[in-house]
Design an enzyme around this catalytic site. Sequence first.
Site, mmCIF file in Angstrom:
data_model
loop_
_atom_site.group_PDB
_atom_site.id
_atom_site.type_symbol
_atom_site.label_atom_id
_atom_site.label_comp_id
_atom_site.label_asym_id
_atom_site.label_seq_id
_atom_site.Cartn_x
_atom_site.Cartn_y
_atom_site.Cartn_z
ATOM 1 N N TYR A 198 -18.805 11.925 -13.533
ATOM 2 C CA TYR A 198 -18.759 13.088 -14.440
ATOM 3 C C TYR A 198 -17.467 13.173 -15.231
ATOM 4 O O TYR A 198 -17.450 13.688 -16.342
ATOM 5 C CB TYR A 198 -18.907 14.393 -13.647
ATOM 6 C CG TYR A 198 -20.206 14.492 -12.891
ATOM 7 C CD1 TYR A 198 -21.431 14.479 -13.547
ATOM 8 C CD2 TYR A 198 -20.210 14.603 -11.501
ATOM 9 C CE1 TYR A 198 -22.624 14.565 -12.845
ATOM 10 C CE2 TYR A 198 -21.397 14.694 -10.783
ATOM 11 C CZ TYR A 198 -22.598 14.670 -11.458
ATOM 12 O OH TYR A 198 -23.770 14.757 -10.765
ATOM 13 N N HIS A 237 -7.928 -4.338 -7.331
ATOM 14 C CA HIS A 237 -7.731 -3.565 -6.099
ATOM 15 C C HIS A 237 -9.010 -3.567 -5.252
ATOM 16 O O HIS A 237 -9.831 -2.650 -5.358
ATOM 17 C CB HIS A 237 -7.334 -2.119 -6.470
ATOM 18 C CG HIS A 237 -6.654 -1.360 -5.373
ATOM 19 N ND1 HIS A 237 -5.378 -1.653 -4.939
ATOM 20 C CD2 HIS A 237 -7.070 -0.322 -4.619
ATOM 21 C CE1 HIS A 237 -5.036 -0.817 -3.974
ATOM 22 N NE2 HIS A 237 -6.048 0.005 -3.764
ATOM 23 N N ARG A 257 0.788 -1.221 0.000
ATOM 24 C CA ARG A 257 0.000 0.000 0.000
ATOM 25 C C ARG A 257 0.829 1.284 0.000
ATOM 26 O O ARG A 257 0.652 2.126 -0.854
ATOM 27 C CB ARG A 257 -0.905 0.012 1.237
ATOM 28 C CG ARG A 257 -1.991 1.084 1.151
ATOM 29 C CD ARG A 257 -2.739 1.250 2.450
ATOM 30 N NE ARG A 257 -3.186 -0.005 3.035
ATOM 31 C CZ ARG A 257 -3.683 -0.098 4.266
ATOM 32 N NH1 ARG A 257 -3.801 0.972 5.010
ATOM 33 N NH2 ARG A 257 -4.075 -1.261 4.746
#
Length: 752
Positions: A127, A83, A37
């Site tokens: 968007y 993921h 990570r």
Amino acid sequence: MGKALIPPDGGHVESINLREALEERYLAYALSTIMGRALPDARDGLKPVHRRILYGMHLLRLDPNSAFKKSAKIVGDVMGSFHPHGDQSIYDALVRLAQDFSSRYPLVDGQGNFGNIDGDGAAAYRYTEARMTEVAQMLLEGIDEDAIDFRENYSGDLKEPVVLPASIPNLLANGTSGIAVGMATSIPPHNIAELCDASLALIKNPDATAEDLVQYVQGPDLPTGGIIVDTRAQITEAYRTGKGGFRVRARWHVEDQGRGTYQIVVTEIPYQVQKSRLIEKIAELIQTRKVPLLADVRDESAEDIRVVLEPRARTVDAALLMESLFKLTELESRISLNMNVLSKGIVPKVMNLSEVLREWLEHRREVLVRRSAFRLAQIKHRLEVLEGYLVAYLNLDEVIRIIRYEDEPKQELIKTFSLTDLQAESILNMRLRSLRKLEEFEIRSEHEKLSAEMAEIEALLGSEDKQWKTVAWQIKEVRKTFGPETPLGKRRTGFADAPEHDVEDIQQSMIEREPITVVVSEKGWIRALKGHVSDYTTLTFKTDDGLKMAFHAETTDKLLVFSTGGKFYTLGADKLPGGRGHGEPIRLMVDMDNAQDIVTVFVHKPGRKLLLASTDGRGFIVPETEVIANTRKGKQVLNVDGTEEARICVEAAGDLVAIIGQNRKFLVFPAEQVPEMTRGKGVRLQRYKDGGPADVRMFSTADGLTWMDSSGRSYTRTAEELKPWIAERGQAGRLPPDKFPKTNSFGTPPLK
């Protein structure tokens, strides 16, 4: 309760040491955080989330020339396939890769609102749209050619890359930051062309140290520009150890407004500083009058940054104003360097500049070898097929007969022409229309080309020297793409030495200049009245206390306090208590001994010299800049023993010294006989049987000596008239001239 813990028949109780269990589980968590990570791989400079985003986009064929796809599609695919964490964390990582003010070489080409430098967030992923940039494509170059290893994804049904081929030194080029368990990383972005130059130098000389490479990698090259004000030695040390930091300042210039007025325009701000917060902070400082030299701040930014600062007056020094803002705001910030990365993708360690580049170069060589071996296998396959085609062409009629009439044409072809399984299969799979193209010349031509290529690849794989030459050639091609003359490759962050401004000047610039009247009482209480007051009769004091001295000053002044212990203390005029009450005792504002008293308090004037004297008649001259104390403890200047005390502190200006003792003996001697020192007891100024000096003045031969009596009348005696009193230093002297005050005081102010 005890019975409930007993397992049913067939089970058993296993005792586990709680400490060992916690250590084991916490260690597993720490390792997963470090490796999966927070820390980047030294080879491609990516954390798993970024690598998975790029690979996910590669699978979606989101090349720089393809159409954009919704970010929601990308996030969904990456989360579902590689993921299995929060969608927001994936989208945040994607957004950051697209922001040209966050990434020096953006890896994602975003369409829509991807946030701005003011700190506004990106629009929701439904968007926005995205695709890869050419830089990202360079990171993936060769991924389908067995260049790197793949591992199973979390669900075991797909494969994901362990590391990307990375044809650019992305770790340093784009930088990264992350906090793991017990360790963190922070790497600012750098210039690819400079990194390429350093890498080429490292290939030429594998023993090159970080100090050698710093001549190529000058320092970070930040997306938002700015100016690094560290010395070369500090920058070199940071790269040598892999740990350190860089001071980055905003880039600014002065714009002339005509009629002698000007404004300061900031065009670049430090990396990772939010512009809106920065302007809010400056506005707050103006409101609270922390920067009295500044009148207003305006944000006139459009595409480019343009923050306008208006000085309070045309006489304000622009450099001094900016120095005070650098001290108080994020117009100067510190970028940390901690090159803590995963070596070979496994071992976390802090690397220096040469180690990081060496790791990338080793990776590039391994990628070259693997891609070459992959290409070699392809060539061998094709050559085998071509040799089969050549047999078919030369024996076309027989091949056609076998295919038409034999029951097992494949086996018959293998047997008749000594073909391999692959060659026989290729002949059988040939289309009829290809027969007309099966000309011997074309087959032989392709065969020759591929044979030559195969020889080159085999030579390459057999020579480490050739491999490094090829890696160097590849790096030179990358450097051409990101050269200093290209828009993306041009260095943005400059270097400069921080201007040498006196710390005192900077501190003064942060104080609003106002006139004040400093009042000191007999018992050592001090206060500051606003404005220049001339009538001191209205001042009130505590019982048994009265006025010792009062003088005009300004809030930007420094006050020097001289004590009977021979120590000097420094007070800021802006920090004095107000004039409404009786003020505060000076000995509480500084660490002054209770047994000591105050000789005098005066405004510091840098170029001046002082004459100090003690009760035993000893003294010396000291430059005023040498008596400034930087701490509350003060600075010991005049040394006094036992019952002796410091008594006199006057301005040392002139070539003659006049001294009068408490025994009313008067002496004049040349000032050159008094040494200039920074600390000590000094020399004997006048000799006494008992008592000590009452007052001292220095004067020039040209002006003569002036004194004032208790009625306020002044008298001046020329050097000629004082001849009877002029003698050598250390003599007893004689009774003073006519009309000299009975108070044994010159009456004129000792320090103006």
